[in-house]
Design a protein around this motif. Structure first.
Motif, short mmCIF file in Angstrom:
data_model
loop_
_atom_site.label_atom_id
_atom_site.label_comp_id
_atom_site.label_asym_id
_atom_site.label_seq_id
_atom_site.Cartn_x
_atom_site.Cartn_y
_atom_site.Cartn_z
N PHE A 228 -5.18 17.49 6.78
CA PHE A 228 -3.80 17.07 7.02
C PHE A 228 -3.45 15.83 6.20
CE2 PHE A 228 -0.52 14.84 9.56
CZ PHE A 228 0.45 15.83 9.57
N LEU A 229 -4.36 14.87 6.12
CA LEU A 229 -4.09 13.63 5.39
C LEU A 229 -4.00 13.86 3.89
CD1 LEU A 229 -6.36 11.04 7.29
CD2 LEU A 229 -3.88 11.34 7.44
N THR A 230 -4.73 14.81 3.37
CA THR A 230 -4.72 15.06 1.92
C THR A 230 -3.62 16.03 1.50
OG1 THR A 230 -6.38 16.82 2.21
CG2 THR A 230 -7.19 14.60 1.67
N ASP A 231 -2.88 16.58 2.46
CA ASP A 231 -1.77 17.49 2.13
C ASP A 231 -0.56 16.64 1.75
OD1 ASP A 231 0.31 19.30 2.02
OD2 ASP A 231 -0.28 20.38 3.84
N SER A 232 -0.22 16.65 0.47
CA SER A 232 0.86 15.78 -0.02
C SER A 232 2.23 16.19 0.49
CB SER A 232 0.86 15.76 -1.56
OG SER A 232 1.07 17.07 -2.07
N ASP A 236 1.74 11.10 1.87
CA ASP A 236 1.43 10.51 0.57
C ASP A 236 0.71 9.20 0.84
OD1 ASP A 236 2.53 12.46 -1.05
OD2 ASP A 236 4.54 11.57 -0.98
N ILE A 237 -0.55 9.15 0.44
CA ILE A 237 -1.38 7.98 0.78
C ILE A 237 -1.91 7.34 -0.49
CG2 ILE A 237 -3.49 7.23 1.93
CD1 ILE A 237 -3.06 9.45 3.98
N SER A 238 -1.66 6.06 -0.63
CA SER A 238 -2.26 5.25 -1.68
C SER A 238 -2.76 3.96 -1.05
CB SER A 238 -1.26 4.96 -2.81
OG SER A 238 -0.19 4.16 -2.32
N GLN A 239 -3.40 3.12 -1.85
CA GLN A 239 -4.00 1.91 -1.29
C GLN A 239 -2.98 0.98 -0.63
OE1 GLN A 239 -6.23 -0.39 -4.12
NE2 GLN A 239 -6.98 -1.86 -2.58
N ASN A 240 -1.80 0.89 -1.24
CA ASN A 240 -0.83 -0.10 -0.76
C ASN A 240 0.47 0.51 -0.24
OD1 ASN A 240 -2.37 -2.53 -1.47
ND2 ASN A 240 -2.04 -1.82 -3.59
N ASN A 272 -9.12 4.21 0.10
CA ASN A 272 -9.33 3.03 0.94
C ASN A 272 -8.00 2.29 1.07
OD1 ASN A 272 -10.51 1.03 2.45
ND2 ASN A 272 -11.24 -0.12 0.65
N ILE A 273 -7.39 2.37 2.23
CA ILE A 273 -6.04 1.85 2.44
C ILE A 273 -6.11 0.37 2.83
CG2 ILE A 273 -3.91 2.16 3.74
CD1 ILE A 273 -4.94 5.03 4.37
N SER A 274 -5.26 -0.42 2.20
CA SER A 274 -5.20 -1.84 2.52
C SER A 274 -4.57 -2.05 3.89
CB SER A 274 -4.38 -2.57 1.44
OG SER A 274 -4.08 -3.89 1.86
N SER A 275 -5.05 -3.07 4.57
CA SER A 275 -4.47 -3.39 5.88
C SER A 275 -3.04 -3.88 5.76
CB SER A 275 -5.32 -4.45 6.58
OG SER A 275 -5.36 -5.64 5.80
N LEU A 276 -2.62 -4.24 4.53
CA LEU A 276 -1.27 -4.72 4.28
C LEU A 276 -0.37 -3.63 3.68
CD1 LEU A 276 -2.17 -8.23 2.79
CD2 LEU A 276 -1.53 -7.66 5.15
N ALA A 277 -0.85 -2.40 3.66
CA ALA A 277 -0.08 -1.31 3.05
C ALA A 277 1.24 -1.11 3.78
CB ALA A 277 -0.90 -0.02 3.08
#
Length: 290
Positions: A228-232, A236-240, A272-277
């Motif tokens: 589910f998380l990788t399904d764009s 949409d997930i990036s570091q920030n 690896n997602i930033s805590s400030l994303a």
């Protein structure tokens, strides 16, 4: 001669005694004849003794065969019970999660599976994994059944009160989808259920084409979450920067039981997602997942 007469008399008396007894009344010349009979004795069957000095008696009641004992349930029956659902899913759900509702509608085994679920409720002795697998499969099957009751339909939201209709009797209670999700599944403190149960819509997690089972549940829930998380189309997930499904907004508390939402995401994300994303949420597409 005297002794001969006594012998003949004795034989005659014995013969008469074995047949019947005659009694004469003093005031009546008629005779009353009483014939003695023996009461019927209970029937016994005598088997041939194993030795000449042994006699075995067996009553008729002992010869009546006992009814067969019920078969013992298989130790893994809680997994086997979902085999029907597994077969239906593999036959009518694609790898991408598209559902052939017309095909399922023609499957008589689908109704049999729902009836079986309604008659085989989880017991207190079941493990958490067994209960989770049962209710996840039940929720998904009943969602499909809801669509079939209203098919053809373009969206589950076109159905009046789709999650509140009590259409299925489980034991003594008439269940609806809302109760199964919020009063049963969510109370089991497993946030990954949100990627396993479906709402028959494009933006929902896809309906997996295999049934959930207790023995494979950890692996299945992890796979569904990562997928589910990788399904764009859903996230949409990036570091920030995060553009997330609204599922993470609606059920935020479920994902923050052991830390922040980003802490949860980092357990399953390839990034690896930033805590400030920064976070935002995508529009939800309620069109049918067919």
């Amino acid at each position: 001669m005297k002794y001969l007469f006594v012998l003949i008399a004795s034989l005659f008396i014995m013969s008469c005694a074995t047949k019947k007894q005659t009694i004469k009344t003093e005031n009546n010349s008629s005779e009353t004849v009483i014939t003695e009979t023996k009461k019927a004795e209970s029937i016994t069957i005598i088997e041939e003794p194993e030795s000449q000095n042994e006699t075995v008696k067996v009553s008729q009641e002992e010869l009546i065969p006992l009814p067969p004992k019920p078969p013992k349930p298989l130790s893994n029956y809680k997994d086997i019970m979902h085999n029907r659902w597994n077969t239906i899913l593999q036959k009518h759900v694609s790898e991408s999660g598209n559902v052939d509702y017309k095909g399922i509608k023609n499957e008589s085994e689908f109704d049999v599976y729902i009836d079986y679920l309604s008659e085989t409720l989880p017991e207190d002795s079941w493990t958490k994994e067994e209960k989770l697998a049962y209710w996840i499969n039940a929720y998904n099957a009943l969602t499909v059944d809801l669509i079939l009751r209203n098919y053809p339909v373009k969206s589950i939201k076109d159905i009046n009160d789709p999650w509140d209709q009590r259409l299925w009797q489980f034991g003594e209670k008439w269940q609806n989808l809302n109760d199964i999700e919020h009063k049963i599944l969510r109370k089991m403190n497993e946030p990954r259920i949100h990627f396993a149960i479906v709402c028959a819509s494009i933006s929902c997690p896809k309906l997996q084409n295999e049934a959930f089972t207790a023995s494979n549940l950890e692996e299945q829930l992890t796979y569904a979450t990562k997928e589910f998380l990788t399904d764009s189309t859903k996230n949409d997930i990036s570091q920030n920067n995060l553009k997330l499904s609204k599922i993470f907004k609606w059920f935020k508390k479920d994902f923050e039981q052991n830390g922040s939402l980003i802490d949860f995401l980092n357990q399953y994300s390839v990034v690896n997602i930033s805590s400030l994303a920064k976070k935002s949420f995508k529009d939800y597409n309620w069109n049918l997942n067919d």
